[in-house]
Design an enzyme around this catalytic site. Structure first.
Site, mmCIF file in Angstrom:
data_model
loop_
_atom_site.group_PDB
_atom_site.id
_atom_site.type_symbol
_atom_site.label_atom_id
_atom_site.label_comp_id
_atom_site.label_asym_id
_atom_site.label_seq_id
_atom_site.Cartn_x
_atom_site.Cartn_y
_atom_site.Cartn_z
ATOM 1 N N LYS A 153 -4.322 -0.846 0.340
ATOM 2 C CA LYS A 153 -3.209 0.072 0.092
ATOM 3 C C LYS A 153 -3.482 0.880 -1.177
ATOM 4 C CE LYS A 153 0.522 0.388 -2.198
ATOM 5 N NZ LYS A 153 0.581 1.839 -2.361
ATOM 6 N N GLU A 228 -5.480 -7.321 -12.236
ATOM 7 C CA GLU A 228 -6.106 -6.528 -13.296
ATOM 8 C C GLU A 228 -5.025 -5.572 -13.767
ATOM 9 O OE1 GLU A 228 -7.273 -4.094 -15.469
ATOM 10 O OE2 GLU A 228 -8.362 -3.057 -13.877
ATOM 11 N N CYS A 262 -7.067 1.640 -18.058
ATOM 12 C CA CYS A 262 -6.589 0.365 -18.611
ATOM 13 C C CYS A 262 -7.465 -0.094 -19.769
ATOM 14 C CB CYS A 262 -6.529 -0.689 -17.512
ATOM 15 S SG CYS A 262 -7.989 -0.761 -16.517
ATOM 16 N N GLU A 352 1.459 0.294 -23.467
ATOM 17 C CA GLU A 352 0.370 1.072 -22.874
ATOM 18 C C GLU A 352 0.889 2.494 -22.607
ATOM 19 O OE1 GLU A 352 -0.941 -0.131 -18.914
ATOM 20 O OE2 GLU A 352 -3.009 0.137 -19.613
HETATM 21 P P1 NDP Z 1 2.062 0.468 -10.516
HETATM 22 O O1 NDP Z 1 1.710 -0.867 -11.029
HETATM 23 O O2 NDP Z 1 3.458 0.739 -10.104
HETATM 24 O O3 NDP Z 1 1.143 0.840 -9.233
HETATM 25 C C1 NDP Z 1 -0.071 0.238 -8.907
HETATM 26 C C2 NDP Z 1 -0.125 -0.041 -7.412
HETATM 27 O O4 NDP Z 1 0.872 -0.988 -7.077
HETATM 28 C C3 NDP Z 1 0.162 1.175 -6.537
HETATM 29 O O5 NDP Z 1 -0.606 1.106 -5.357
HETATM 30 C C4 NDP Z 1 1.625 1.012 -6.224
HETATM 31 O O6 NDP Z 1 2.019 1.684 -5.051
HETATM 32 C C5 NDP Z 1 1.721 -0.485 -6.057
HETATM 33 N N1 NDP Z 1 3.063 -1.019 -6.234
HETATM 34 C C6 NDP Z 1 4.109 -0.493 -6.927
HETATM 35 N N2 NDP Z 1 5.192 -1.285 -6.816
HETATM 36 C C7 NDP Z 1 4.837 -2.329 -6.042
HETATM 37 C C8 NDP Z 1 5.533 -3.480 -5.563
HETATM 38 N N3 NDP Z 1 6.799 -3.721 -5.865
HETATM 39 N N4 NDP Z 1 4.858 -4.333 -4.776
HETATM 40 C C9 NDP Z 1 3.570 -4.114 -4.460
HETATM 41 N N5 NDP Z 1 2.866 -3.039 -4.868
HETATM 42 C C10 NDP Z 1 3.484 -2.166 -5.667
HETATM 43 O O7 NDP Z 1 1.609 1.508 -11.555
HETATM 44 P P2 NDP Z 1 2.272 2.969 -11.770
HETATM 45 O O8 NDP Z 1 1.603 3.875 -10.876
HETATM 46 O O9 NDP Z 1 3.755 2.943 -11.686
HETATM 47 O O10 NDP Z 1 1.917 3.208 -13.297
HETATM 48 C C11 NDP Z 1 2.801 2.725 -14.309
HETATM 49 C C12 NDP Z 1 2.030 2.244 -15.494
HETATM 50 O O11 NDP Z 1 1.217 1.132 -15.108
HETATM 51 C C13 NDP Z 1 1.036 3.228 -16.060
HETATM 52 O O12 NDP Z 1 1.647 4.154 -16.887
HETATM 53 C C14 NDP Z 1 0.109 2.299 -16.771
HETATM 54 O O13 NDP Z 1 0.660 1.929 -18.004
HETATM 55 C C15 NDP Z 1 0.037 1.111 -15.857
HETATM 56 N N6 NDP Z 1 -1.115 1.165 -14.924
HETATM 57 C C16 NDP Z 1 -2.203 0.413 -15.199
HETATM 58 C C17 NDP Z 1 -3.306 0.490 -14.383
HETATM 59 C C18 NDP Z 1 -4.529 -0.277 -14.639
HETATM 60 O O14 NDP Z 1 -5.603 0.179 -14.294
HETATM 61 N N7 NDP Z 1 -4.421 -1.477 -15.185
HETATM 62 C C19 NDP Z 1 -3.348 1.391 -13.238
HETATM 63 C C20 NDP Z 1 -2.125 2.111 -12.993
HETATM 64 C C21 NDP Z 1 -1.082 1.989 -13.828
HETATM 65 P P3 NDP Z 1 2.695 3.146 -5.049
HETATM 66 O O15 NDP Z 1 2.352 3.787 -6.344
HETATM 67 O O16 NDP Z 1 2.078 3.811 -3.889
HETATM 68 O O17 NDP Z 1 4.164 2.961 -4.858
#
Ligand code: NDP
Length: 450
Positions: A153, A228, A262, A352
């Site tokens: 996904k 991660e 990250c 972050e």
């Molecule tokens: P999220 O953690 O929300 O998204 C990461 C993935 O998880 C996406 O595929 C998202 O799907 C999915 N997801 C979201 N909610 C759920 C849920 N309840 N159950 C299962 N899967 C879920 O990150 P964001 O995009 O909202 O980013 C927010 C913050 O997170 C950033 O500003 C940053 O600080 C951090 N982040 C860290 C990352 C890293 O590499 N460690 C990567 C991305 C974000 P979808 O978006 O399609 O709804």
């Protein structure tokens, strides 16, 4: 239901896609479950050949995939090419790893005990929008190598490279049902994968907040999880460091991918005795970063991923920063390179930001540097800049983080383990260590008594 995918550099729509829901998720899991017995029985040499073919196809489609990634994420094209290059390397690496992931024989009384590495079954891969193809490959490579089938996904904001990778898997000869790409909301598709009784494991990259939900949701079925998550990494600059080199490298370690990384070294810790000199060099180096059209070969930084994310990033900058760079004023979610002075108690140093904002924090001595570097709930990455080898090693051992570099700002290599301490998550991606997260150890005793 359909939704629109945007180019964050122009705000223009680039795709209109169907959104999967719970029903489609259940169908994808069912396809993956059905494909599992045959896929896990493929002879190691044949599975390796299929993964190698996939790696070669990715290489052949580097430019196409890089353009997709650049348009969908707003990444500079030169960086996107490098990332797709890594995707191919990851598949090559795990093709080579398949027949080197051994079990053991263990001396026991009355016979022989042997261990086997068994695949888990159907694995749910939930990936974020910042490095969509790369992070997908870090999970797909070891998952497929171990004989699992997957439902991948991608983030709704950036699904295009995952969809193309799914097509290339089929073209490589990986059977239907082994790799299923499902585009839909995290809160619906992701949540269903987490709770689905036929999904054996969730490999998640994203925010710490959603990581917590993954753990909670997985508890119902005692699902395996690897997480991660976020980071707030320290880039520690000692007075005896090569300051010119450290300052030339520091901007890229936090502004690369517009800070949406990250591993971003977003806390730059500088020893007080060289603080002013280092700041001068840092600002000079940051002025050189080329921000603009991601399709231009010379561009080094593109826009942020979305308007909402730009608002969040902006909320971290209050008052006049030490430095604010230029950014286009055309449509697109632009945000300039920004450097602020901070203490480690400020919000900017604790949360972050995931944007091009660096916080510079002074420190007294080695003990103070360790204290500040570790005063964070995160523990993903970091750097130490010093010419003193013993100090470098002391610091590297003392900092509570999973991936450190000395006199460099790199975190990710195909063959070395990557992952976090503390609330940056657990489990390791990449290298041979990743295979542990996609297999179970089975112990079998064979009696030799007659
Ligand atoms: P999220 O953690 O929300 O998204 C990461 C993935 O998880 C996406 O595929 C998202 O799907 C999915 N997801 C979201 N909610 C759920 C849920 N309840 N159950 C299962 N899967 C879920 O990150 P964001 O995009 O909202 O980013 C927010 C913050 O997170 C950033 O500003 C940053 O600080 C951090 N982040 C860290 C990352 C890293 O590499 N460690 C990567 C991305 C974000 P979808 O978006 O399609 O709804």
């Amino acid at each position: 239901m359909t939704f629109t995918v945007l180019n964050p550099a122009t705000e223009e729509p680039i795709a209109e896609l169907e959104q999967a829901g719970v029903e489609e998720t259940d169908e994808a899991v069912a396809r993956a479950k059905e494909a599992f017995p045959a896929w896990s029985a493929v002879a190691p040499g044949d599975r390796a050949r299929l993964l190698r073919r996939l790696a070669t196809l990715v290489e052949e489609h580097t430019e196409e995939l890089a353009r997709i990634e650049s348009r969908n994420v707003g990444k500079p094209i030169s960086g996107a090419r490098g990332e797709i290059g890594m995707v191919a390397q990851v598949f090559h690496y795990y093709a080579g790893a398949i027949d080197k992931h051994f079990g053991e024989t263990i001396p026991v009384a009355g016979g022989v005990a042997a261990t086997f590495r068994e695949p888990l079954g159907v694995v749910g891969l939930i990936v974020p929008w910042n490095f969509p193809a790369n992070i997908a490959s870090w999970k797909l490579g070891p998952a497929l190598a171990c004989g699992n089938t997957v439902v991948l996904k991608p983030a709704e904001l950036t699904p295009l490279s995952a969809i193309r990778l799914g097509e290339l898997c089929l073209e490589a000869g990986i059977p239907e049902g082994v790799v299923n790409v499902l585009v839909g909301k995290g809160s619906i598709v992701g949540q269903r994968l987490i709770e689905h009784p036929d999904v054996a494991k969730i490999a998640f990259t994203g925010s710490t907040e959603v990581g917590r939900l993954v753990m909670q949701g997985a508890a119902g079925t005692i699902k395996r999880v690897t997480l991660e998550l976020g980071g707030k990494s320290a880039n520690v600059i000692f007075e005896d460091a090569d300051l010119e080199r450290a300052a030339a490298s520091a901007p890229y370690s936090v502004f690369d991918n517009a800070g949406q990384d990250c591993c971003a070294r977003s806390r730059i810790l500088v020893q007080k005795s060289v603080y002013d000199r280092f700041l001068e060099l840092l600002i000079e180096a940051t002025k050189g970063i080329k921000v603009g059209d991601p399709a231009d070969d010379a561009t080094e930084m593109g826009p942020l991923i979305s308007a909402a994310h730009r608002e969040t990033v902006a909320s971290f900058v209050n008052g006049e920063p030490l430095f604010r760079g230029d950014a286009p004023d055309s449509p697109g979610f632009w945000f300039p390179c920004t450097i602020v002075e901070a203490t480690n108690d400020d919000r900017i140093a604790r949360e972050e930001v995931f944007g091009p904002v660096a916080a510079v924090i002074p420190f007294e001595d080695e003990a103070d540097a360790i204290c500040i570097a570790n005063d964070t709930p995160y523990g993903l990455s970091g750097s130490i800049w010093t010419q003193d080898g013993a100090r470098a090693l002391r610091m590297a051992r003392a900092i509570e983080a999973g991936v450190l570099s000395v006199n460099a700002n790199t975190s990710v290599r195909v063959s070395t383990p990557f992952g976090g301490f503390k609330q940056s998550g657990f489990g390791r991606e990449l290298g041979m260590h990743a295979l542990e997260g996609y297999s179970e150890i089975k112990s079998v005793f064979i009696s030799t008594e007659s």
